[in-house]
Structure formats: C-alpha cells, structure tokens
Write a protein that holds these residues in place. Structure first.
Motif, PDB file in Angstrom:
ATOM      1  N   ALA A   1       3.266   3.286  -3.935  1.00 10.28           N
ATOM      2  CA  ALA A   1       2.935   4.451  -4.769  1.00 10.28           C
ATOM      3  C   ALA A   1       3.173   5.724  -3.964  1.00 10.28           C
ATOM      4  O   ALA A   1       3.060   5.719  -2.734  1.00 10.28           O
ATOM      5  CB  ALA A   1       1.479   4.373  -5.198  1.00 10.28           C
ATOM      6  N   THR A   2       3.568   6.804  -4.657  1.00  7.77           N
ATOM      7  CA  THR A   2       3.722   8.067  -3.938  1.00  7.77           C
ATOM      8  C   THR A   2       2.917   9.149  -4.646  1.00  7.77           C
ATOM      9  O   THR A   2       2.960   9.243  -5.868  1.00  7.77           O
ATOM     10  CB  THR A   2       5.201   8.541  -3.889  1.00  7.77           C
ATOM     11  OG1 THR A   2       5.836   8.184  -5.097  1.00  7.77           O
ATOM     12  CG2 THR A   2       5.962   7.976  -2.725  1.00  7.77           C
ATOM     13  N   ASP A   3       2.215   9.945  -3.841  1.00  8.62           N
ATOM     14  CA  ASP A   3       1.394  11.041  -4.370  1.00  8.62           C
ATOM     15  C   ASP A   3       0.496  10.582  -5.520  1.00  8.62           C
ATOM     16  O   ASP A   3       0.394  11.258  -6.562  1.00  8.62           O
ATOM     17  CB  ASP A   3       2.288  12.209  -4.840  1.00  8.62           C
ATOM     18  CG  ASP A   3       3.140  12.755  -3.701  1.00  8.62           C
ATOM     19  OD1 ASP A   3       2.679  12.699  -2.545  1.00  8.62           O
ATOM     20  OD2 ASP A   3       4.269  13.215  -3.965  1.00  8.62           O
ATOM     21  N   GLY A   4      -0.087   9.418  -5.370  1.00  2.00           N
ATOM     22  CA  GLY A   4      -1.014   8.924  -6.392  1.00  2.00           C
ATOM     23  C   GLY A   4      -0.326   8.383  -7.630  1.00  2.00           C
ATOM     24  O   GLY A   4      -0.995   7.999  -8.591  1.00  2.00           O
ATOM     25  N   ARG A   5       1.007   8.344  -7.627  1.00  6.14           N
ATOM     26  CA  ARG A   5       1.725   7.795  -8.792  1.00  6.14           C
ATOM     27  C   ARG A   5       2.263   6.422  -8.437  1.00  6.14           C
ATOM     28  O   ARG A   5       2.891   6.242  -7.382  1.00  6.14           O
ATOM     29  CB  ARG A   5       2.890   8.710  -9.196  1.00  6.14           C
ATOM     30  CG  ARG A   5       2.456   9.831 -10.144  1.00  6.14           C
ATOM     31  CD  ARG A   5       3.623  10.700 -10.557  1.00  6.14           C
ATOM     32  NE  ARG A   5       4.303  11.223  -9.376  1.00  6.14           N
ATOM     33  CZ  ARG A   5       5.603  11.081  -9.132  1.00  6.14           C
ATOM     34  NH1 ARG A   5       6.364  10.454  -9.981  1.00  6.14           N
ATOM     35  NH2 ARG A   5       6.139  11.581  -8.048  1.00  6.14           N
ATOM     36  N   LEU A   6       2.038   5.466  -9.338  1.00 10.32           N
ATOM     37  CA  LEU A   6       2.533   4.118  -9.083  1.00 10.32           C
ATOM     38  C   LEU A   6       4.045   4.104  -9.023  1.00 10.32           C
ATOM     39  O   LEU A   6       4.713   4.916  -9.686  1.00 10.32           O
ATOM     40  CB  LEU A   6       2.081   3.178 -10.215  1.00 10.32           C
ATOM     41  CG  LEU A   6       0.590   2.882 -10.327  1.00 10.32           C
ATOM     42  CD1 LEU A   6       0.330   1.951 -11.506  1.00 10.32           C
ATOM     43  CD2 LEU A   6       0.043   2.281  -9.035  1.00 10.32           C
TER      44      LEU A   6
ATOM     45  N   GLU B   1       0.831  -1.215   0.000  1.00 16.46           N
ATOM     46  CA  GLU B   1       0.000   0.000   0.000  1.00 16.46           C
ATOM     47  C   GLU B   1       0.863   1.262   0.000  1.00 16.46           C
ATOM     48  O   GLU B   1       0.371   2.343  -0.323  1.00 16.46           O
ATOM     49  CB  GLU B   1      -0.905   0.036   1.241  1.00 16.46           C
ATOM     50  CG  GLU B   1      -2.027  -0.990   1.258  1.00 16.46           C
ATOM     51  CD  GLU B   1      -1.672  -2.264   2.014  1.00 16.46           C
ATOM     52  OE1 GLU B   1      -0.460  -2.545   2.190  1.00 16.46           O
ATOM     53  OE2 GLU B   1      -2.605  -2.994   2.420  1.00 16.46           O
TER      54      GLU B   1
END
Ligand code: FES
Ligand code: FES
Length: 175
Positions: A93-98, A90
C-alpha cells in the motif's frame, strides 16, 4: 582428560553486517550467517505479514519481492542480500491506499483464511509488473508456486486478471 570441544554459543558467533532497504526504508542490521530472510523479517524485525508455511520452498506463503523478483524468503539467507531492495506485503500500500491488487482481492473475494494471501499478493504484484502473463491460463501457471489450501484459486486469478485489464485499458487510453 582434555575438555570436550563445545559448540559456540549464539553470543560468540560473528554477526554479519547487512544493509538492506525494506519497503523503502534503509536498514543497517547484524545477522547470524544462518538466518533466513523469513526469520529475519518475522522474528528479528517483528514484521509478521510474511507467513511461514512449509519453511522449505514449497508453498509460497513466504513470497516477497527482491529487486522486482518473486522470492521465497524461507530459502534465502539474509546475509546474501546486502544492498538489496525488498518489498513485503506491508509495503504494497502507498500513502494509506491499497495496491490495486489488494483492492481486487477484496472485490473478488480472493481469500478465505487469508494465510496464503500475503504471498499470493506479493507474487501477483510481481507477476503483473513482469508483464509476461497474457491469459488466465498463464496467470494460473505463473502463480502455481503459491499454494492455497482453501482453494481460492479461481478468485485469485479473477483478481489478477482484473488488474491486468485495468492496466491495459490505462495503457491504451494513454496511447
Ligand atoms: S514457507 Fe517458504 S515456501 Fe513455504
Ligand atoms: S485463503 Fe486460506 S490458504 Fe489461501
């Protein structure tokens, strides 16, 4: 006749304090001494991205990253992780980017049922960060603790190799 000794009920067991950072968030928890990290994640915290396969350290479905190291969460007692920093699927991904490896898994069709995928991803991400694998054979060898019953191995190796190439290209360009 003296009363029979009884086993302590869960509510009578001393819970142990545990401070742990999970996917960047510091958590203060109380856990029973026998709780595995896998059960802490899936049952206590309802973080079901990490999968339970064998529950005996043999399939890799439960792989998470602890302080940069790939670990089978089913074999780790949660109480031993005080102060540790944990990344689960979970948190990739960072800031909604995979994460680039998640994108590569999609691009290379590196899964079928997807059950092993969270463990494969965590293992692959840590492997890339370790920087030890230099060839397909080494990737296969170093990913051998992660079983895929659907046999998506060639595509998984393709995905990891792809990100490995992207990283070396970026490194070369920066030099
Ligand atoms: S569930 Fe942990 S290794 Fe299989
Ligand atoms: S994709 Fe089904 S077990 Fe790996």
């Amino acid at each position: 006749m003296p009363p029979k000794p009884t086993r302590p009920m869960p509510s009578e067991i001393e819970l142990h304090p545990l401070t742990i950072t999970i996917n960047g968030e510091a958590r203060s928890l109380r856990v029973a001494p026998w709780t595995s990290l896998l059960d802490l994640l899936r049952h206590d915290l309802q973080m079901t991205g990490t999968k339970k396969g064998c529950d005996h350290g043999q399939c890799g479905a439960c792989t998470v990253i602890i302080d940069g190291e790939r670990i089978n969460a089913c074999l780790k007692l949660a109480v031993t992780l005080d102060g540790a920093s944990l990344t689960t699927v979970e948190g990739l991904a960072t800031d909604g980017r995979l994460h680039p490896l998640q994108s590569a898994f999609i691009e290379h069709d590196a899964f079928q049922c997807g059950y092993c995928t969270p463990g494969q991803l965590c293992s692959g991400v840590a492997l890339l960060d370790e920087g030890r694998a230099g060839s397909r054979e080494e990737i296969r060898e170093m990913m051998s603790g992660n079983i895929c019953r659907c046999g998506a191995y060639p595509n998984i190796v393709d995905a990891i190799e792809d990100v490995m190439r992207q990283r070396s290209a970026l490194k070369e360009a920066a030099e």
